[in-house]
Design a protein around this motif. Structure first.
Motif, short mmCIF file in Angstrom:
data_model
loop_
_atom_site.label_atom_id
_atom_site.label_comp_id
_atom_site.label_asym_id
_atom_site.label_seq_id
_atom_site.Cartn_x
_atom_site.Cartn_y
_atom_site.Cartn_z
N PRO A 21 0.75 -1.17 0.02
CA PRO A 21 0.03 -0.13 0.01
C PRO A 21 0.99 1.29 0.08
O PRO A 21 2.11 1.30 0.41
CB PRO A 21 -0.68 -0.15 1.26
CG PRO A 21 -0.71 -1.56 1.69
CD PRO A 21 0.70 -1.98 1.29
N ALA A 22 0.17 2.31 -0.48
CA ALA A 22 1.12 3.42 -0.69
C ALA A 22 1.75 3.91 0.58
O ALA A 22 2.98 4.43 0.68
CB ALA A 22 0.21 4.66 -1.23
N LYS A 23 1.09 3.99 1.74
CA LYS A 23 1.61 4.31 3.03
C LYS A 23 2.70 3.51 3.55
O LYS A 23 3.65 4.06 4.15
CB LYS A 23 0.68 4.50 4.15
CG LYS A 23 -0.16 3.01 4.68
CD LYS A 23 -1.11 3.04 5.59
CE LYS A 23 -1.76 1.79 5.94
NZ LYS A 23 -0.67 0.72 6.47
N ASP A 24 2.76 2.04 3.15
CA ASP A 24 3.67 1.42 3.46
C ASP A 24 4.88 1.49 2.50
O ASP A 24 6.18 1.34 2.95
CB ASP A 24 3.32 -0.14 3.56
CG ASP A 24 2.39 -0.48 4.60
OD1 ASP A 24 2.29 0.27 5.70
OD2 ASP A 24 1.64 -1.45 4.54
N GLU A 25 4.52 1.85 1.33
CA GLU A 25 5.61 1.84 0.47
C GLU A 25 6.53 3.42 0.79
O GLU A 25 7.63 3.34 0.85
CB GLU A 25 5.01 2.28 -1.00
CG GLU A 25 6.26 2.36 -2.17
CD GLU A 25 5.48 2.51 -3.44
OE1 GLU A 25 4.67 1.95 -3.69
OE2 GLU A 25 5.99 3.50 -4.18
N PHE A 26 5.84 4.33 1.34
CA PHE A 26 6.41 5.48 1.74
C PHE A 26 7.50 4.95 2.98
O PHE A 26 8.49 5.57 3.17
CB PHE A 26 5.62 6.48 2.31
CG PHE A 26 6.07 7.74 2.75
CD1 PHE A 26 5.89 8.09 3.97
CD2 PHE A 26 6.53 8.76 1.67
CE1 PHE A 26 6.64 9.17 4.50
CE2 PHE A 26 6.94 9.91 2.16
CZ PHE A 26 6.98 10.11 3.33
N SER A 27 6.94 4.27 3.94
CA SER A 27 7.60 3.83 5.18
C SER A 27 8.86 3.23 4.86
O SER A 27 9.92 3.48 5.40
CB SER A 27 6.70 3.05 5.98
OG SER A 27 5.55 3.54 6.62
N LEU A 28 8.61 2.35 3.83
CA LEU A 28 9.78 1.46 3.37
C LEU A 28 11.00 2.19 2.76
O LEU A 28 12.20 2.18 2.96
CB LEU A 28 9.43 0.23 2.63
CG LEU A 28 10.45 -0.67 2.08
CD1 LEU A 28 11.05 -1.36 3.35
CD2 LEU A 28 9.72 -1.67 1.23
N ARG A 29 10.33 3.30 1.97
CA ARG A 29 11.49 4.15 1.30
C ARG A 29 12.08 5.04 2.20
O ARG A 29 13.39 5.23 1.99
CB ARG A 29 10.58 5.29 0.37
CG ARG A 29 10.30 4.52 -0.87
CD ARG A 29 9.36 5.28 -2.03
NE ARG A 29 9.99 6.64 -2.38
CZ ARG A 29 9.54 7.54 -2.98
NH1 ARG A 29 8.39 7.38 -3.29
NH2 ARG A 29 10.31 8.57 -3.25
N SER A 30 11.30 5.33 3.39
CA SER A 30 12.07 6.23 4.38
C SER A 30 13.05 5.20 4.96
O SER A 30 14.20 5.99 5.33
CB SER A 30 11.02 6.55 5.50
OG SER A 30 10.02 7.47 4.91
N THR A 31 12.77 4.29 5.47
CA THR A 31 13.88 3.24 5.98
C THR A 31 14.91 3.05 5.14
O THR A 31 16.12 2.85 5.66
CB THR A 31 13.10 1.80 6.38
OG1 THR A 31 11.90 1.97 6.99
CG2 THR A 31 14.06 0.95 7.27
#
Lengths: 175, 316
Positions: B18-28
């Motif tokens: 999901p988009a929000k998780d993708e954003f989290s992973l990108r941040s990590t």
């Protein structure tokens, strides 16, 4: 001679008229008029329906109908969908909420899509940085629906032809 | 402070989250890249060097990474069903140290020119504050099939191995291009690998009747043009591999591989087959022979439409 019908629907400006013109073997019948809808910048819009056709090798006709996009013409949609082999729901990925657009047309054409086939054709993906095909399939999953979600450039005959071919494939598999 | 100018870039993309998780992973990943040799540049589209793919993954179900032809490696990111939510979501928490491990190993494999890199991280069980991680029975770090010649041997690397050896700093040497070094045009090998793996999922796919629960991600479908057609048929009704092969005219083996892939990616699920209502002399798998005359006629119509579309395509 037998006649078969496929309906292309979707929001105003998504390219239904263009898609039909891309593959119709006759000059498509258009009912476009000057657009007075300030929410969309296109010069003309369909107020009746678009029509194109393909002749099969035995003389049968495959008739392609494009619905008027604006919801105020929704009273026509159900009529147009009656007896259709299937529905191609076209969405424009650059619109503010293309996934919601898809849901709108799925709702309006629910009866037809349940009885026949349905393809989700997404256009202008290359211009939509924040929208992916997966967003549509994810929303479909939430609705307990599984339909093919494919990119389609309405101007490219091969793309339109492929969407139709997938629709036929889906219908074959239902038998 | 800016990164060293000698750092080379690895491009990556994310699918299946999901988009929000993708954003989290990108941040990590953004944080983790400070500790590895290369810069990790996000790309919203393929091709890229490494694809992070959300999937529920078991170590014995490792699918070949490069079934997506436009990427050199795929890192399977654990996803799970969250209570109260529809669809899969990133399995949390994601720990920086695990992401660093994944990035580091990816770089090492890319440097080695391996066309096969499949890693799965299970950050749910790793607590970075636990010093005895190696001794934990539930530690599930990184699993990497090594070598590019079909060797499915696995290398287990734990959090204790994440420090970058000085000998591997040459990844940052000018002129090193992991994309060029690792890109392999042969897209048939991963499929053969999957067939050869004889994973439980593959064996299940040989006989199970499955239904699609979600249209497959574009990244999957791009790996084989026939997959779009197979997926489309499964949107119509549940089928087993034999029926799918008979109806699609695709090879039985390809259908098994496709169903395996869909099961691994959680895009399909196994269902109980409908009971055979009437027994006759017709083989159940030969469903074409059981169609009524009206259905046969309809098939004929569809064939004519397809022929017309095909003819149009040929003349275009």
């Amino acid at each position: 001679m037998n006649e078969f019908k496929i309906v292309l629907t979707g929001p105003m400006g998504v390219g239904k008229t263009t898609a039909i013109a891309a593959i119709s073997e006759i000059a498509p019948v258009k009912t476009d008029v000057q657009n007075n809808d300030s929410s969309n910048a296109k010069a003309t819009t369909t107020v009746g329906l678009d029509y194109g056709e393909l002749t099969l090798d035995n003389g049968d006709k495959l008739r392609l109908y494009g619905t008027p996009g604006q919801e105020r013409f929704a009273f026509m949609w159900d009529i147009m969908a009656q007896g259709a082999l299937g529905i191609i729901i076209m969405v424009d990925a650059t619109r503010p909420d293309p996934v919601a657009d898809m849901v709108t047309y799925l709702t309006y054409f629910r009866n037809a899509t349940q009885k026949s086939g349905c393809i989700i054709a997404v256009g202008r993906l290359e211009h939509a940085s924040d929208t992916s095909l997966e967003a549509f399939s994810e929303r479909l999953e939430q609705l307990n629906l599984v339909y093919p979600v494919v990119p389609m450039d309405a101007r490219v005959p091969q793309d339109v032809s492929m969407a139709l071919e997938l629709l036929i494939t889906q219908l074959e598999a239902k038998l | 402070m800016a990164d060293s100018p000698t750092k080379n870039a690895v491009t990556y993309s994310i699918r299946g989250l999901p988009a929000k998780d993708e954003f989290s992973l990108r941040s990590t990943i953004r944080m983790a890249e400070k500790k590895v040799a290369a810069n990790w540049d996000y790309s919203s589209s393929l091709p890229c060097d490494v694809l992070f793919l959300g999937a529920t993954q078991q170590p014995d179900e490792l699918a070949p990474s490069s079934f997506v032809p436009d990427v050199d490696a795929t890192l399977f990111v654990p996803v799970t069903q969250q209570a109260g939510h529809i669809g899969l979501a990133l399995l949390l928490p994601v720990h920086l140290v695990d992401v660093m491990s994944a990035l580091h190993l990816s770089e090492r494999q890319l440097k080695a020119g391996s066309s096969l890199l499949t890693a799965t991280a299970h950050p749910d069980t790793f607590d970075p504050s636990t010093s005895n991680r190696l001794d934990r029975t539930d530690h599930l770090p990184i699993v990497v099939p090594t070598g590019g010649s079909g060797d499915l041997g696995q290398e287990h690397v734990t959090g204790s191995h994440i420090a970058i050896d000085s000998t591997e700093k040459d990844l940052a040497k000018p002129g090193y291009n992991p994309s060029l070094a690792a890109r392999q045009p042969d897209t048939t090998k991963p499929i053969e690998m999957l067939a050869a793996s004889e994973s439980p999922t593959y064996r299940l796919a040989m006989t199970a009747t499955v239904e699609l629960v979600r249209w497959p991600d574009h990244a999957y479908l791009k790996s084989n043009p026939q997959y779009v057609r197979l997926a489309t048929m499964l949107t119509a009704k549940p089928m087993d591999a034999t029926t799918l092969a008979a109806r699609s005219r695709a090879s039985h083996d390809l259908c098994i591989r496709f169903i395996s892939l869909m099961l691994i990616a959680k895009r399909a699920r196994v269902i109980e087959p409908e009971p055979v209502v009437a027994a006759d002399d017709t083989s159940p798998s030969d469903s074409r022979n059981t169609l009524t005359a009206a259905q046969q006629a309809r098939l004929g119509i569809f064939a004519k439409i397809r022929s017309r579309l095909g003819a149009w395509g040929a003349s275009a």
